[in-house]
Write a protein that holds these residues in place. Sequence first.
Motif, PDB file in Angstrom:
ATOM      1  N   LEU A 301      -0.416  18.000  -1.027  1.00  0.00           N
ATOM      2  CA  LEU A 301      -0.987  16.959  -0.160  1.00  0.00           C
ATOM      3  C   LEU A 301      -0.881  17.333   1.314  1.00  0.00           C
ATOM      4  O   LEU A 301      -1.718  16.903   2.117  1.00  0.00           O
ATOM      5  CB  LEU A 301      -0.273  15.627  -0.419  1.00  0.00           C
ATOM      6  N   ARG A 302       0.127  18.104   1.669  1.00  0.00           N
ATOM      7  CA  ARG A 302       0.231  18.524   3.069  1.00  0.00           C
ATOM      8  C   ARG A 302      -0.957  19.387   3.479  1.00  0.00           C
ATOM      9  O   ARG A 302      -1.511  19.236   4.571  1.00  0.00           O
ATOM     10  CB  ARG A 302       1.548  19.276   3.292  1.00  0.00           C
ATOM     11  N   VAL A 303      -1.349  20.299   2.590  1.00  0.00           N
ATOM     12  CA  VAL A 303      -2.484  21.165   2.914  1.00  0.00           C
ATOM     13  C   VAL A 303      -3.789  20.370   2.920  1.00  0.00           C
ATOM     14  O   VAL A 303      -4.596  20.456   3.862  1.00  0.00           O
ATOM     15  CB  VAL A 303      -2.562  22.329   1.908  1.00  0.00           C
ATOM     16  N   LEU A 304      -4.002  19.574   1.877  1.00  0.00           N
ATOM     17  CA  LEU A 304      -5.224  18.780   1.812  1.00  0.00           C
ATOM     18  C   LEU A 304      -5.304  17.783   2.959  1.00  0.00           C
ATOM     19  O   LEU A 304      -6.357  17.612   3.585  1.00  0.00           O
ATOM     20  CB  LEU A 304      -5.291  18.039   0.468  1.00  0.00           C
ATOM     21  N   GLY A 305      -4.178  17.107   3.250  1.00  0.00           N
ATOM     22  CA  GLY A 305      -4.175  16.110   4.310  1.00  0.00           C
ATOM     23  C   GLY A 305      -4.401  16.706   5.682  1.00  0.00           C
ATOM     24  O   GLY A 305      -5.147  16.154   6.500  1.00  0.00           O
ATOM     25  N   GLU A 306      -3.768  17.847   5.947  1.00  0.00           N
ATOM     26  CA  GLU A 306      -3.935  18.462   7.260  1.00  0.00           C
ATOM     27  C   GLU A 306      -5.370  18.968   7.440  1.00  0.00           C
ATOM     28  O   GLU A 306      -5.962  18.825   8.518  1.00  0.00           O
ATOM     29  CB  GLU A 306      -2.938  19.612   7.423  1.00  0.00           C
ATOM     30  N   GLY A 307      -5.936  19.552   6.381  1.00  0.00           N
ATOM     31  CA  GLY A 307      -7.322  19.990   6.482  1.00  0.00           C
ATOM     32  C   GLY A 307      -8.271  18.830   6.718  1.00  0.00           C
ATOM     33  O   GLY A 307      -9.190  18.912   7.548  1.00  0.00           O
ATOM     34  N   TYR A 308      -8.061  17.723   6.010  1.00  0.00           N
ATOM     35  CA  TYR A 308      -8.941  16.570   6.179  1.00  0.00           C
ATOM     36  C   TYR A 308      -8.751  15.935   7.557  1.00  0.00           C
ATOM     37  O   TYR A 308      -9.724  15.498   8.182  1.00  0.00           O
ATOM     38  CB  TYR A 308      -8.655  15.543   5.082  1.00  0.00           C
ATOM     39  N   THR A 322      -7.124  25.955   7.271  1.00  0.00           N
ATOM     40  CA  THR A 322      -6.128  25.211   6.489  1.00  0.00           C
ATOM     41  C   THR A 322      -6.509  25.156   5.022  1.00  0.00           C
ATOM     42  O   THR A 322      -5.669  25.356   4.133  1.00  0.00           O
ATOM     43  CB  THR A 322      -5.971  23.788   7.045  1.00  0.00           C
ATOM     44  N   TYR A 323      -7.792  24.900   4.736  1.00  0.00           N
ATOM     45  CA  TYR A 323      -8.229  24.833   3.336  1.00  0.00           C
ATOM     46  C   TYR A 323      -8.062  26.174   2.622  1.00  0.00           C
ATOM     47  O   TYR A 323      -7.880  26.202   1.395  1.00  0.00           O
ATOM     48  CB  TYR A 323      -9.692  24.396   3.258  1.00  0.00           C
ATOM     49  N   LEU A 324      -8.118  27.269   3.370  1.00  0.00           N
ATOM     50  CA  LEU A 324      -7.952  28.581   2.746  1.00  0.00           C
ATOM     51  C   LEU A 324      -6.532  28.802   2.231  1.00  0.00           C
ATOM     52  O   LEU A 324      -6.302  29.729   1.449  1.00  0.00           O
ATOM     53  CB  LEU A 324      -8.322  29.684   3.740  1.00  0.00           C
ATOM     54  N   GLN A 339     -15.866  19.344   1.521  1.00  0.00           N
ATOM     55  CA  GLN A 339     -15.272  19.274   2.857  1.00  0.00           C
ATOM     56  C   GLN A 339     -15.497  20.578   3.635  1.00  0.00           C
ATOM     57  O   GLN A 339     -15.751  20.560   4.845  1.00  0.00           O
ATOM     58  CB  GLN A 339     -13.768  18.990   2.747  1.00  0.00           C
ATOM     59  N   VAL A 340     -15.431  21.691   2.939  1.00  0.00           N
ATOM     60  CA  VAL A 340     -15.687  22.980   3.585  1.00  0.00           C
ATOM     61  C   VAL A 340     -17.137  23.064   4.044  1.00  0.00           C
ATOM     62  O   VAL A 340     -17.444  23.541   5.158  1.00  0.00           O
ATOM     63  CB  VAL A 340     -15.341  24.135   2.627  1.00  0.00           C
TER      64      VAL A 340
END
Length: 628
Positions: A301-308, A322-324, A339-340
Motif C-alpha cells: 500500500l505504501r507504493v500504490l498510495g505514494e504513486g497515486y 514509484t509504480y516501477l 494509472q500509468v
Amino acid sequence: MDPLMWAAYEELCILGAAEEATTVFGEAASFCIQKQYLNCSTSQNLSTEDCHAVATRHSVSEDMSPRQLRHMQGLKDIAANPHGSSIIGGAAGQLTSSGSSNMSFYNTPSPMATQLSAVAPPPLCRNVMPNGPNLSTLNSDNSPKSTVNSTIQAPIQAPRRKFVGEGRLRKISGRLFSDSGPRRSSRLSSEASVTSNANATIVSGNGTSNSYKGGSKLGPMTFRTMTIRKGQSWANENIDGGIHNDVLDVSRLNTTSTTSCSSAAMEAKSYEQDAATLQVSEQVTSESKVITGASEILSLLRVLGEGYRLACLYKCQEALDTYLKLPQRHYNTGWVLSQVGKAHYELVDNLEADRVFSLARQIAPYSLEGMDIYSTVLYHLKEDMKLSYLAQELISTDRLAPQSWCAMGNCYSLQKDHETALKNFQRAVQLNPRFAYAHTLCGHEYVAQEDYENGIKSYQSALMVDERHYNAWYGLGMLYLRQEKFEFSEHHFRMAFQINRKSSVILTYHGTALHFLKRSEEALVVMEKAILADKKNLLPMYQKANILIGLERFDEALEVLEELKEYAPYESSVFALMGNIYKRRNMHERAMFHYGIALDLKPTATDAATIKAAIEKLYLPDELEDNM
C-alpha cells in the motif's frame, strides 16, 4: 480506525490533502492492525471458557484424526460424568457430538435427540450432520434398554448417503418407523420387551437391519467415510472403536464405569494440557502470521498510495518511477496500468499512453477505469478506427457508465459532428452528474460551436463537482482568451497552473495571456519554464519568439526560430513568422523567400490568407501600411 481502508486515502489524494504514504501506512498502521487482529477474540461476546473450548476444538480437529478425536472426547465425557452415563451411550453419542468438530460450537439443538418419530420420520440431512446434544446424557439410566436405544439412535442420525436410491431409502424408513404411531410412554414400555429377547436388532452402516444371537459377539458396524463440501470428511469407523461389545448386563457395565473413571480422568487431564499447549503454539503462529501479513500488505500500500498521491498532485514522472517499484504481478494489473496511462497522458506522451492503455485493456477488458482518458488520447492521436472500436466495446460492456458515453462523444467530435458529440457527453452527465470530466467535455463542444455562454456554464458545473479539476480552469482560460478578455483568461490559467504545475501547455497559454496584458517580461519567464517542463512541446518556443518580436529583440527571436525550424521543418507558421521579422528589418528578399516556403507547406486557409496579405504589403512603407 482502519488503516487498510484504501478508499479513504484515495479520496484524500483526490482532494490534494493526503499525507505521504510512508506516514499513513507506516509503523503506527502496522501496530493498529496487529492490535485489532490479535485482540479480536476479546470483542466477541464469549466467555473465557467458551473461547478456550472453541480454540481447543479447532486446533485439535486440525492435528488429530477423527478416531483419536472421538476417543479423547469420550474420555473427557466420562471424566465429566463418571456415574451417569454408559460407555456405549457415550460412544454412540460421539457420532453426532464429535463427528463434526468445526460445527459443534454453534450448539444448535436437534429435535431428533428428544423424539425420534412421534408422527413422522425425522428429516434426512444431505450434507450436514445434525448437531444435537450428546445422547449419552439423555440415556443416563444404566439399563440395557438405554444401551440398545442409544445404539439404534446413532446410525439414524448419520447423514443421507448419495449412493442409496430413493426407493431403497423408503424401504429403510418404512422398516425403521413402522411402529412409530404409539406415543413415547408406550414406545418405552415396548422397548423393555425388546431387551429381554435373545435377538437384538441393530441398524448397520448401510441402512439394513441385522440380527445377532444374544450370546454371540456384536459384529463390526462399519460406517463408510462421508465427504461433504469444502473437502471435509467424517471418518465414521467402527462404533465401538475396535472394542468387542457383548450384550452387557448392568453389573458389568457399572464395574467398567467405576474402574475406568480414575484413569479416564487422568487421560482427560493430560488431553486438556496437550490442547492448551496446542492453543499456545497456534496463537504464537497466528501472531507471527498477522505481523508478517501486516508488514507485507502495508509495504504494498505504501507504493500504490505514494504513486497515486503523486499522480493526483500531477507529479507524473515521479509517480511513474514509484509504480516501477511494484512487483511484476502487481504492476501488470488493470488498475495500475490505467494509472500509468493517465500519467503518460498528463505528460503529453500520447503514444506511450496508447500502448499502456491497450495493455490494460488486454489484462482487464471489462474494467472502465481510465477509459475516458484513453478515448481522449486516441482523439489527440486522430486514431478514428481505434476510437470507434473502443467506444462500441465500452457501450456493449456497460451502457450506463459515463466513461462509455465520453468515448462515444470523442468519436463523434473527431468526425467534427459536434452536435452528436454534445448529446453523448450530456448523456454521460445525466448518468453521473458528479463526473466532472463529462461536464468539461460538454464545455469543449459548446466552445467548438461558439456557444460561449453554455460553455462557461459547463465548465463552472465541472468546478462545482471538483474544484481541483484543472481541465475546467484551462477551458475557461481558453474561452476568455478567444473572447480577448485577457484578465479573466490570465486568472483562470493561473488557477489551473496552481493545480498542475508540470503542464507545459498551461504554462504556454498563461505566458501568452501575460503577453497580451503587456507583461512581456513575466511572460518570457513563464515561457522558459514551459520549455523546460517539456522539451518535446514546440509551442512555447514559438510563443517565446512572438514575445521577443513584440519587444523588438529580433536577433534573439531569429535564434529561437532557427532552432525551432530544426525540430519542425514542415511547420508553415515558423517560416511565416521569420518572414515578418525580415520584413520589419526591411530585408524584403529574405522575407519573400520565407513567405513562399510558408505557402508551399500548405497552411490552413486562414493562415494562407494572412500570408498573402503580408506579401501584398511587403513593398509598402510602414506609414501607408498602418493607414491601410
